[in-house]
Design a protein around this motif. Structure first.
Motif, PDB file in Angstrom:
ATOM      1  N   GLN A   2      31.522  10.777  39.064  1.00 14.17           N
ATOM      2  CA  GLN A   2      31.059   9.657  39.883  1.00 14.17           C
ATOM      3  C   GLN A   2      32.123   9.238  40.901  1.00 14.17           C
ATOM      4  OE1 GLN A   2      30.081   6.185  37.603  1.00 14.17           O
ATOM      5  NE2 GLN A   2      29.184   5.085  39.337  1.00 14.17           N
ATOM      6  N   ILE A   3      33.376   9.178  40.469  1.00 20.46           N
ATOM      7  CA  ILE A   3      34.452   8.786  41.383  1.00 20.46           C
ATOM      8  C   ILE A   3      34.637   9.843  42.466  1.00 20.46           C
ATOM      9  CG2 ILE A   3      36.929   8.285  41.543  1.00 20.46           C
ATOM     10  CD1 ILE A   3      36.780   7.214  38.683  1.00 20.46           C
ATOM     11  N   ASN A   4      34.469  11.112  42.106  1.00 28.11           N
ATOM     12  CA  ASN A   4      34.645  12.195  43.069  1.00 28.11           C
ATOM     13  C   ASN A   4      33.421  12.417  43.959  1.00 28.11           C
ATOM     14  OD1 ASN A   4      37.238  12.756  42.279  1.00 28.11           O
ATOM     15  ND2 ASN A   4      36.697  14.491  40.976  1.00 28.11           N
ATOM     16  N   GLY A   5      32.369  11.627  43.741  1.00 31.31           N
ATOM     17  CA  GLY A   5      31.149  11.810  44.538  1.00 31.31           C
ATOM     18  C   GLY A   5      30.360  13.029  44.141  1.00 31.31           C
ATOM     19  N   LYS A   6      30.460  13.451  42.891  1.00 30.54           N
ATOM     20  CA  LYS A   6      29.735  14.619  42.389  1.00 30.54           C
ATOM     21  C   LYS A   6      28.776  14.202  41.275  1.00 30.54           C
ATOM     22  CE  LYS A   6      32.066  17.721  44.837  1.00 30.54           C
ATOM     23  NZ  LYS A   6      31.437  18.678  45.764  1.00 30.54           N
ATOM     24  N   GLN A   7      27.953  13.174  41.566  1.00 29.28           N
ATOM     25  CA  GLN A   7      27.051  12.659  40.542  1.00 29.28           C
ATOM     26  C   GLN A   7      26.053  13.716  40.067  1.00 29.28           C
ATOM     27  OE1 GLN A   7      27.827  11.150  43.339  1.00 29.28           O
ATOM     28  NE2 GLN A   7      28.245   8.958  43.044  1.00 29.28           N
ATOM     29  N   ALA A  18      25.643  14.934  36.276  1.00 27.56           N
ATOM     30  CA  ALA A  18      24.386  14.771  35.533  1.00 27.56           C
ATOM     31  C   ALA A  18      23.962  16.057  34.842  1.00 27.56           C
ATOM     32  CB  ALA A  18      23.298  14.287  36.483  1.00 27.56           C
ATOM     33  N   LYS A  19      24.405  17.189  35.336  1.00 24.70           N
ATOM     34  CA  LYS A  19      24.039  18.473  34.717  1.00 24.70           C
ATOM     35  C   LYS A  19      24.794  18.718  33.419  1.00 24.70           C
ATOM     36  CE  LYS A  19      23.072  20.638  39.200  1.00 24.70           C
ATOM     37  NZ  LYS A  19      23.494  21.715  40.140  1.00 24.70           N
ATOM     38  N   LEU A  20      25.885  17.993  33.214  1.00 22.35           N
ATOM     39  CA  LEU A  20      26.658  18.184  31.987  1.00 22.35           C
ATOM     40  C   LEU A  20      25.947  17.551  30.801  1.00 22.35           C
ATOM     41  CD1 LEU A  20      30.276  17.384  33.268  1.00 22.35           C
ATOM     42  CD2 LEU A  20      29.256  19.632  32.901  1.00 22.35           C
TER      43      LEU A  20
END
Length: 540
Positions: free
Chosen positions: A293-298, A302-304
């Motif tokens: 979330q902090i890195n902008g890779k939501q 979510a796939k994890l």
């Protein structure tokens, strides 16, 4: 998919890694200042015995009549005539017309306050017969680092890196502040011991927490940063000590600001690798998704899922006991190589940086010279670890540092510029070697015991830093003898690096089995090399 692949999928060195690593390393500007703080808080100003109270110090020659002279015509620091001698000065001051008997300073000392208005030396008269207490207090601080390394390593592997980091900074603020208000030397030593414990816990936790959140390709950059920031702090120390020459004020300046670090350290993200090593995959998932979330890779976060982590990461294992660790041949070899190597490096490093006054130049300039050389050598070491690897860089820097320090010891004392040049270059190579080893050790230990291994190693290695001040006392026998010792042991330690495996470009080991596998692969490669016999041309 290994943990490194997951980090790359979540942004690699993204916004989270940059913010957390910067906030972890910035406090090291002040944290490591406690290691060398006694260069200024315990500096020894020029001094001589105080004459009797009824002496008229304003009268010309009255003071000199009480002070014996040494072989160079300077007033003795620790002797006083039992009665004033009005005749010509005598070099030894032992006899003057049959009445020139001397005695140790019965009325105290007079200090030259032009450079150091207040130090623990001037406040508690730690000179002459009590000067060995200075080395004792520094050894006590190093003993605190030793104990702190052991305790913080065990607690960090059980309670987490973040908790140890937070409470270490709180302890450093409290103990450092109490040191500034110490009423006597005993209280000062107790507070310094606690500060040593806190410095060890804070520095090692910062390094491990940063290391475990970075992908493989970014680890050499971390080593460069972890080395550069403390050296920059040491440069600031010279300016801080010059601006605040009173030792209590300087002690407060390097302690109180760390309370800010204690406050914001509670918002760091705990190591996902540590969670996974304990089998807490739900907490691992939570930490990774927060990073995403902090890195902008939501979307990637979510796939994890816990199921995916179970397939990707090693299943959690119980923390290995000390007995299990000693049963591991690879770990035993690692200990027998790293502990003496680290101990020798710390022994020589603190021997060099804590003897600035022995080079007979302005101590503030000596501090600048000794620290300004660090950034170039850190950068050269950074390039060497990426091109030559950790092992070759470690061996080369170890050898060069020893050669330059021994060369410095062989130069006559009156060649001050040449001596300080050789010492500064030797210290630069030495600090590059330590920086390489600091990163190297973190890559050698498996995750399940990484911080415990680093701290136990650091704990045992600090025996060298404890002994270092004591070796400095051998300068009374021969002024350059400590330098010969500091440099000689570095050259002698070069073969210790031979059994260590190379870690460049390899993922961090998670378990003892990973470590054993890596050492077996290294042994297998060595056996293959030994079995390869070059073809020889037939004899004529």
């Amino acid at each position: 998919m290994a943990f490194n692949d997951i980090l790359l999928q979540l942004g690699g060195v993204g916004r989270f890694q940059k913010i957390q690593v910067i906030l972890l390393t910035l406090p090291l500007l002040l944290t490591f200042l406690h290691n060398t703080l006694q260069n200024f808080t315990a500096a020894i100003p020029t001094h001589h015995c105080r004459p009797p109270a009824d002496t008229n110090l304003s009268e010309d020659g009255d003071l000199e009549a009480w002070l014996p002279r040494d072989g160079q015509g300077r007033p003795e620091s620790c002797l006083l005539f039992t009665s004033p001698q009005r005749g010509p000065p005598f070099p030894n001051g032992t006899e003057t017309n049959g009445t020139g008997a001397t005695e140790p300073c019965p009325h105290g000392w007079i200090y030259d306050n032009s450079t150091f208005p207040s130090t623990i030396v001037t406040e508690w008269d730690l000179v002459c017969t009590r000067k060995t207490l200075l080395q004792l207090s520094q050894s006590i601080f190093m003993a605190g680092i030793l104990v702190g390394s052991l305790m913080s390593g065990i607690m960090a592997d059980r309670l987490g890196r973040l908790k140890v980091l937070t409470w270490s900074y709180l302890l450093l603020v409290v103990s450092g502040t109490c040191t500034a208000f110490a009423l006597n030397f005993s209280a000062y030593c107790i507070c310094r011991f606690l500060s040593g414990m806190a410095v060890s816990g804070a520095s090692s936790s910062s390094m491990i927490l940063s290391l475990e959140w970075l992908p493989i390709h970014a680890r050499p950059s971390l080593g460069l940063l972890l080395g550069f920031v403390p050296s920059l702090g040491q440069l600031f120390l010279a300016g801080m000590a010059y601006t605040l020459p009173h030792w209590r004020h300087l002690q407060l300046l390097v302690s109180l600001p760390l309370f800010i670090t204690f406050v914001y350290s509670r918002f760091f993200v705990e190591s996902a690798l540590w969670h996974s090593s304990l089998g807490n995959l739900d907490l691992t998932l939570k930490a990774l998704q927060r990073v995403a979330q902090i890195n902008g890779k939501q979307k990637e976060g979510a796939k994890l899922s816990v199921e995916l982590l179970q397939m990707s990461l090693q299943k959690g294992q119980a923390q290995p006991s000390m007995l299990q660790m000693l049963r591991s041949p690879a770990l035993r070899q690692l200990f027998f190589c790293i502990v003496p190597l680290w101990s020798i490096l710390l022994f020589s490093l603190y021997g060099m940086v804590m003897s600035l006054q022995s080079f007979e130049i302005n101590i503030y300039l000596a501090q600048v010279f000794f620290m300004i050389v660090d950034p170039p050598f850190y950068f050269l070491g950074f390039l060497a670890t990426k091109s030559l690897g950790r092992k070759r860089t470690q061996t080369a820097s170890l050898l060069l540092s020893g050669v330059f320090i021994v060369t410095c010891a062989m130069i006559p004392l009156d060649h001050i510029f040449l001596r300080i040049t050789m010492a500064v270059i030797g210290k630069g190579c030495l600090i590059g070697s330590i920086n390489c080893l600091f990163m190297y050790v973190g890559e050698l230990y498996p995750t399940v015991m990484r911080q415990r291994g680093v701290n136990v190693t650091n704990c045992l290695a600090n025996i060298g830093s404890i002994l270092s001040p004591l070796v400095g006392m051998t300068s009374d026998l021969y002024p350059s003898l400590p330098l010969f010792i500091y440099g000689g042991v570095l050259v002698a330690a070069c073969p210790i690096t031979a059994p260590l495996p190379e870690t460049r470009g390899l993922p961090l080991p998670n378990t003892l089995q990973d470590l054993e596998r890596r050492w077996k692969e290294k042994s297998g490669q060595k056996q293959q090399e030994q079995q390869m016999v070059p073809l020889q041309p037939p004899e004529n």
